[in-house]
Write an enzyme that holds these catalytic residues in place. Sequence first.
Site, mmCIF file in Angstrom:
data_model
loop_
_atom_site.group_PDB
_atom_site.id
_atom_site.type_symbol
_atom_site.label_atom_id
_atom_site.label_comp_id
_atom_site.label_asym_id
_atom_site.label_seq_id
_atom_site.Cartn_x
_atom_site.Cartn_y
_atom_site.Cartn_z
ATOM 1 N N GLU A 72 44.329 38.543 44.600
ATOM 2 C CA GLU A 72 43.297 39.999 44.707
ATOM 3 C C GLU A 72 42.745 40.105 45.946
ATOM 4 O O GLU A 72 42.156 39.171 46.629
ATOM 5 C CB GLU A 72 42.280 39.485 43.617
ATOM 6 C CG GLU A 72 41.261 40.901 43.554
ATOM 7 C CD GLU A 72 40.365 40.603 42.621
ATOM 8 O OE1 GLU A 72 40.607 40.154 41.373
ATOM 9 O OE2 GLU A 72 39.123 41.282 42.569
ATOM 10 N N LYS A 260 32.954 36.773 36.084
ATOM 11 C CA LYS A 260 34.318 36.881 36.472
ATOM 12 C C LYS A 260 34.352 36.866 37.947
ATOM 13 O O LYS A 260 35.341 36.114 38.705
ATOM 14 C CB LYS A 260 34.955 38.088 35.844
ATOM 15 C CG LYS A 260 36.557 38.258 36.157
ATOM 16 C CD LYS A 260 36.829 38.842 37.523
ATOM 17 C CE LYS A 260 38.477 38.927 37.672
ATOM 18 N NZ LYS A 260 38.842 39.546 39.016
ATOM 19 N N ASP A 276 42.867 21.758 37.427
ATOM 20 C CA ASP A 276 43.327 22.310 36.300
ATOM 21 C C ASP A 276 41.989 23.512 36.153
ATOM 22 O O ASP A 276 41.021 23.207 35.648
ATOM 23 C CB ASP A 276 43.296 21.056 35.284
ATOM 24 C CG ASP A 276 43.557 21.738 33.741
ATOM 25 O OD1 ASP A 276 43.414 23.041 33.755
ATOM 26 O OD2 ASP A 276 43.651 21.136 32.879
ATOM 27 N N HIS A 374 36.962 47.512 48.742
ATOM 28 C CA HIS A 374 38.141 46.814 48.197
ATOM 29 C C HIS A 374 39.349 47.809 48.526
ATOM 30 O O HIS A 374 40.624 47.259 48.707
ATOM 31 C CB HIS A 374 37.721 46.976 46.604
ATOM 32 C CG HIS A 374 38.601 46.013 45.687
ATOM 33 N ND1 HIS A 374 38.542 45.009 45.439
ATOM 34 C CD2 HIS A 374 39.796 46.448 45.186
ATOM 35 C CE1 HIS A 374 39.573 44.671 44.689
ATOM 36 N NE2 HIS A 374 40.108 45.528 44.428
#
Length: 432
Positions: A72, A260, A276, A374
């Site tokens: 991203e 998030k 992991d 962004h």
Amino acid sequence: MSRAARLEALREAGFLSEEDAALLSRDAPLLEDGTAEAMIENVVARFELPLGIGLNFVINGRDRVVPMAVEEPSIVAAVSHAANIVRQAGGFEAGADRSVMTAQIQVVGSPDPVVARERILAARQELLAQADALEPGMVRRGGGATDLEVRHLRPRGSASRYEEMLVVHVYVDTCDAMGANLINTVAEGLAERVEKLSGGRVFLRILSNLNDRRRVRASCRVPAHLLAWHGFPGDEVARAIERASVFAEQDPYRAATHNKGIMNGIDAVAIATGQDWRAIEAGAHAFAASDGTYGPLARWTLLPDGCLEGVLDMPMAVGTVGGPIRLHPVVQAMHRMLDVRGAADLACVLGSVGLAQNLAAIKALGTTGIQKGHMALHARSVAATAGALGDEVELVAAELIAAGQIKVAVATERLRALREARQPRAVGDGSA
Ligand code: MEV
């Protein structure tokens, strides 16, 4: 900087050795075929992600450069920006618990679960010793079984599929290992004895990913004036950040997105360091909901002295030995670049990165919004999608930003025009 110059700068600053800089500058695949085959099954190819470097981190007084593998755009830029603000305020403070993981053993069908529970608890010392005997290496390294609990789950509601069960928790310190295999060995190894003691039957024997005894806490305190940005005064930005935190504290819909953003940074570092990350994600979200309502993993408070304080608290099961760390050459190089001093140290890096990523996101959201920055970064991937190569990527991206149209169709058109303009004119074509 070019990619080569970035590697050289990291080498010169002492973060990368000569050999690791050479390894990362290779264009050939870094994961050998044989290594890939040893890692998973049915391998048909290797899968790559960009590896970027999060800059400006000071964590517990140490300068760190942080490897981030992620697709991203703007995550690496944003975290470096936030880390730079916190750096000016002295950096992040972080601490991690001992590496205590939980083995779960599910027991059903005990004739009297209350008595069975008492019997298992009475055998506590014996069971802990048996757990240690299953993993003597862990005990030698200073870890081993630390405690045992027996939970009695009674059916909730009247659904006939619900049963009464005992769940034995064995807590084990796995030192610098993430420890999933160690814990599963302990869970399976104790099952027979637990079954006998309980008079019931054992079914699942597996770790829990809700590692609430293996947490990291990271914090920072930023004087509001350091937050001034794009014409917004620092105290206004600080208030906006606190308001964003309060929003996440009051609303699970917002908390999910808040978290998030935290995981954007944590997962990227976890992937680059061979962790992991599904286990980290599972632990994070289960912990976020553990008081019955899903809430934020990091909170921000504007203190009376005008400082903004951020605190992150979440499970963090990571390892610096075992797993892909033994196999993957880039993961190994990233551990050396981070100069990781054990699992707790790595947990402190991950916690600080999560807090920085959260700060960057809610600072932008509370002020300018994220789309401007962004989309500017997104323009590069749109240019690449349209087929731009090498320096064409930056040139086409700059045109998309100037036109305010970050679209593949526009990029294709601008790329065609750029290539046409760069075409050498034919000499002596007879027109003169
Ligand atoms: C985007 O990947 C992450 C954010 O949505 C996080 C947030 O809203 O806090 C910007």
